[in-house]
Design an enzyme around this catalytic site. Structure first.
Site, short mmCIF file in Angstrom:
data_model
loop_
_atom_site.label_atom_id
_atom_site.label_comp_id
_atom_site.label_asym_id
_atom_site.label_seq_id
_atom_site.Cartn_x
_atom_site.Cartn_y
_atom_site.Cartn_z
N GLY A 6 0.84 -1.21 0.00
CA GLY A 6 0.00 0.00 0.00
C GLY A 6 0.87 1.25 0.00
O GLY A 6 0.54 2.27 0.59
N TYR A 136 -15.08 0.01 8.52
CA TYR A 136 -13.66 0.31 8.68
C TYR A 136 -13.22 0.08 10.12
O TYR A 136 -12.22 -0.60 10.38
CB TYR A 136 -13.39 1.76 8.28
CG TYR A 136 -11.97 2.22 8.48
CD1 TYR A 136 -11.66 3.14 9.48
CD2 TYR A 136 -10.95 1.77 7.66
CE1 TYR A 136 -10.36 3.58 9.66
CE2 TYR A 136 -9.65 2.20 7.84
CZ TYR A 136 -9.35 3.12 8.84
OH TYR A 136 -8.07 3.55 9.03
C1 VAH Z 1 -10.01 7.95 8.12
N1 VAH Z 1 -7.86 9.08 8.19
O1 VAH Z 1 -10.49 9.06 8.23
C2 VAH Z 1 -8.53 7.80 8.38
C3 VAH Z 1 -8.27 7.32 9.79
C4 VAH Z 1 -8.81 8.88 11.58
C5 VAH Z 1 -9.29 7.75 10.80
O2 VAH Z 1 -8.13 5.94 9.85
O3 VAH Z 1 -10.66 6.98 7.83
#
Ligand code: VAH
Length: 311
Positions: A6, A136
């Protein structure tokens, strides 16, 4: 050798040059799905969900350390959760299996997204409830737990950090919820105006990328018996809101204007995250110390972007 998976993403774009500076260009292999963007060192096009290809690359290039940075970030992952599972979870499992078989040391980033609405927010402790509500965030909790399992079951040297919103001038933001904190600088220096998709008082932990890169290198270089929480340490640079960030920019660019057009699905993600992280465990176990506060980060971002547009 060191393999960065990545490498063309927001973290990889700064990590690869930093690693090549320390270990020499030929010792750091950058890899990503897309073709190489420069000839600064060894590069391999790689789909990290292809275990056979990854095993062949690790064998051929005698990889001993892996930084696994390939993932769909929070906002993108909410738009395509099935693809996010395949990359963030199946991809991680594939990489961990190769790391196990080749006895590689591996870094896998976690995130403030690994916390959810029930988690204490200000500050969020090192050990606390983790019930994230985003795909996520779920993939990051799985990542932390799976890495810890490989440490306990197989003795794998797997380490991680719960990154706050990372801010860098090198790579465009990668589809995260904290992308505003990068977009705002480019807007301030180009049009002088920025329309923010989060509420002005949305407080989040943030960090300048140089601090994030240094934290990764310091963590990976620490004797592992000092690491109580190899997966994964809370760290933060500072905690700020879009309004505070805009005010800091306005102190340097008086004509800068911000307005707000809220994107509800990104606001909902941000509203489930910490306001600030307690990073005392990282400070105690491996001497973590941020070098950039809000003011320092704003000065550096404006300097670097001005330099980029001048060159
Ligand atoms: C996101 N920048 O916004 C990334 C991070 C702070 C979360 O993993 O998904």
């Amino acid at each position: 050798r060191i393999l960065v998976i990545g490498a063309l993403g927001q973290v990889g774009s700064d990590l690869v040059p930093a690693l090549r500076q320390i270990y020499g260009a030929t010792h750091v292999i950058a890899s990503d799905l897309k073709p190489a963007t420069d000839e600064a060192g060894p590069y391999a096009m790689l789909d990290c969900t292809d275990g056979v290809a990854l095993d062949e690359l690790v064998t051929r290039m005698r990889v001993g350390i892996i930084y696994h940075l390939a993932a769909l970030l929070s906002a993108t992952a909410e738009r395509m959760p099935q693809q996010a599972w395949r990359l963030n979870v199946d991809g991680l499992y594939t990489v961990l299996e190769v790391a196990r078989l080749h006895r590689c040391q591996i870094f896998v980033p976690s995130s403030i997204a690994a916390f959810g609405p029930e988690t204490p927010r200000d500050p969020t402790p090192q050990v606390t409830i983790q019930r994230p509500t985003t795909m996520y965030g779920i993939s990051k909790v799985i990542s932390e737990l799976l890495c810890s399992y490989y440490v306990a079951r197989y003795g794998l040297d797997a380490r991680g950090l719960r990154f706050p919103g990372l801010i860098s001038a090198t790579a465009p933001p990668g589809g995260g919820t904290t992308d505003y904190a990068v977009e705002i600088f480019h807007a301030a220096l180009s049009t002088g105006a920025y329309t923010c998709y989060l509420q002005p008082d949305t407080r989040l932990p943030l960090m300048y990328m140089a601090d994030g890169i240094r934290a990764m290198l310091e963590l990976m270089a620490t004797d592992r018996e000092r690491l109580r929480y190899a997966n994964a340490y809370n760290i933060q640079g500072f905690s700020a809101t879009p309004a505070e960030l805009a005010a800091a920019i306005s102190r340097r660019i008086p004509e800068f204007q911000i307005d707000y057009a809220i994107q509800p699905y990104r606001q909902a993600i941000a509203d489930s995250w910490p306001h600030a992280l307690d990073d005392s465990a990282a400070r105690a176990d491996w001497g973590w110390q941020p070098h950039y506060d809000l003011e320092g980060m704003v000065d550096e971002m404006l300097r670097v972007i001005r330099q980029q547009s001048a060159s």
